[in-house]
Every structure is written in C-alpha cells, then in structure tokens.
Scaffold this active site. Sequence first.
Site, PDB file in Angstrom:
ATOM      1  N   TRP A   1       2.533  -0.523  -9.929  1.00 55.02           N
ATOM      2  CA  TRP A   1       1.186  -0.971  -9.764  1.00 55.02           C
ATOM      3  C   TRP A   1       1.051  -2.319 -10.745  1.00 55.02           C
ATOM      4  O   TRP A   1       0.357  -3.115 -10.018  1.00 55.02           O
ATOM      5  CB  TRP A   1       0.070   0.129 -10.427  1.00 55.02           C
ATOM      6  CG  TRP A   1      -0.321   1.056  -9.270  1.00 55.02           C
ATOM      7  CD1 TRP A   1       0.780   2.017  -8.871  1.00 55.02           C
ATOM      8  CD2 TRP A   1      -1.220   1.108  -8.746  1.00 55.02           C
ATOM      9  NE1 TRP A   1       0.014   3.087  -7.778  1.00 55.02           N
ATOM     10  CE2 TRP A   1      -1.314   2.442  -8.156  1.00 55.02           C
ATOM     11  CE3 TRP A   1      -2.641   0.869  -8.559  1.00 55.02           C
ATOM     12  CZ2 TRP A   1      -2.326   3.010  -7.146  1.00 55.02           C
ATOM     13  CZ3 TRP A   1      -3.814   1.324  -7.819  1.00 55.02           C
ATOM     14  CH2 TRP A   1      -3.387   2.363  -7.219  1.00 55.02           C
TER      15      TRP A   1
ATOM     16  N   GLU B   1       5.638  16.908 -10.593  1.00 53.60           N
ATOM     17  CA  GLU B   1       4.835  17.803 -11.404  1.00 53.60           C
ATOM     18  C   GLU B   1       4.883  19.091 -10.821  1.00 53.60           C
ATOM     19  O   GLU B   1       4.901  20.229 -11.429  1.00 53.60           O
ATOM     20  CB  GLU B   1       3.287  17.253 -11.376  1.00 53.60           C
ATOM     21  CG  GLU B   1       2.455  18.273 -12.236  1.00 53.60           C
ATOM     22  CD  GLU B   1       2.884  18.349 -13.689  1.00 53.60           C
ATOM     23  OE1 GLU B   1       2.982  19.562 -14.094  1.00 53.60           O
ATOM     24  OE2 GLU B   1       3.318  17.306 -14.420  1.00 53.60           O
TER      25      GLU B   1
ATOM     26  N   ARG C   1       0.971  -1.022  -0.042  1.00 55.03           N
ATOM     27  CA  ARG C   1       0.109   0.112  -0.077  1.00 55.03           C
ATOM     28  C   ARG C   1       0.853   1.181  -0.195  1.00 55.03           C
ATOM     29  O   ARG C   1       0.442   2.184  -0.757  1.00 55.03           O
ATOM     30  CB  ARG C   1      -0.883   0.005   1.204  1.00 55.03           C
ATOM     31  CG  ARG C   1      -1.955  -1.107   1.159  1.00 55.03           C
ATOM     32  CD  ARG C   1      -2.808  -0.879   2.335  1.00 55.03           C
ATOM     33  NE  ARG C   1      -4.002  -1.914   2.280  1.00 55.03           N
ATOM     34  CZ  ARG C   1      -4.413  -2.427   3.283  1.00 55.03           C
ATOM     35  NH1 ARG C   1      -4.345  -2.085   4.415  1.00 55.03           N
ATOM     36  NH2 ARG C   1      -5.450  -3.594   3.071  1.00 55.03           N
TER      37      ARG C   1
ATOM     38  N   LEU D   1      -0.099  -5.317  -8.350  1.00 53.55           N
ATOM     39  CA  LEU D   1      -1.416  -5.660  -8.792  1.00 53.55           C
ATOM     40  C   LEU D   1      -1.508  -6.952  -9.909  1.00 53.55           C
ATOM     41  O   LEU D   1      -2.415  -7.646  -9.879  1.00 53.55           O
ATOM     42  CB  LEU D   1      -2.558  -4.568  -8.897  1.00 53.55           C
ATOM     43  CG  LEU D   1      -2.421  -3.605  -7.922  1.00 53.55           C
ATOM     44  CD1 LEU D   1      -3.363  -2.547  -8.227  1.00 53.55           C
ATOM     45  CD2 LEU D   1      -3.010  -4.303  -6.718  1.00 53.55           C
TER      46      LEU D   1
END
Length: 74
Positions: A62, A19, A5, A66
Amino acid sequence: TGVERALLIGSMLMVMSVELLNSSIEAVIERYGAEFHELAGRAKDMGSAAVFVAMVAVVVTWAAILGPRLLASF
C-alpha cells in the site's frame, strides 16, 4: 490501474488467507490436548509470525502504490 487495484486487494486477501491457516493450526493443536508441548508452542508462534509478515507485506504494498500519490498532492 487495474494491476495496482489487484495488488492492493490481493495483499489484503493474502492476510485473511494466512490468518485462516493460522487459526486452523491452532485448532488442530488445541484438539490434541491442552498440555504444553514445545513443538506446539513453536507451531503457534510460527503461524502468528506468518500473519505478521503478511501484514507487513500489505503495508509495504500500500505504501509503494499510494505513497507517491499522497506525497505528490502536498
């Protein structure tokens, strides 16, 4: 797990941080004038490239966490 997580959330926060840094670079360049300068253009391009690399890192993170779980469900 908690580590997974943290990696998922941390990678997204990293993109937001990069950014913000890119936006600050662009703001400083625009502050000093609107005329074209090669180094100013390169700085803006490098800032954008840094954001892109951070986004690729998110996708890889990810997918690594996942991806196996999604593939196991099929």
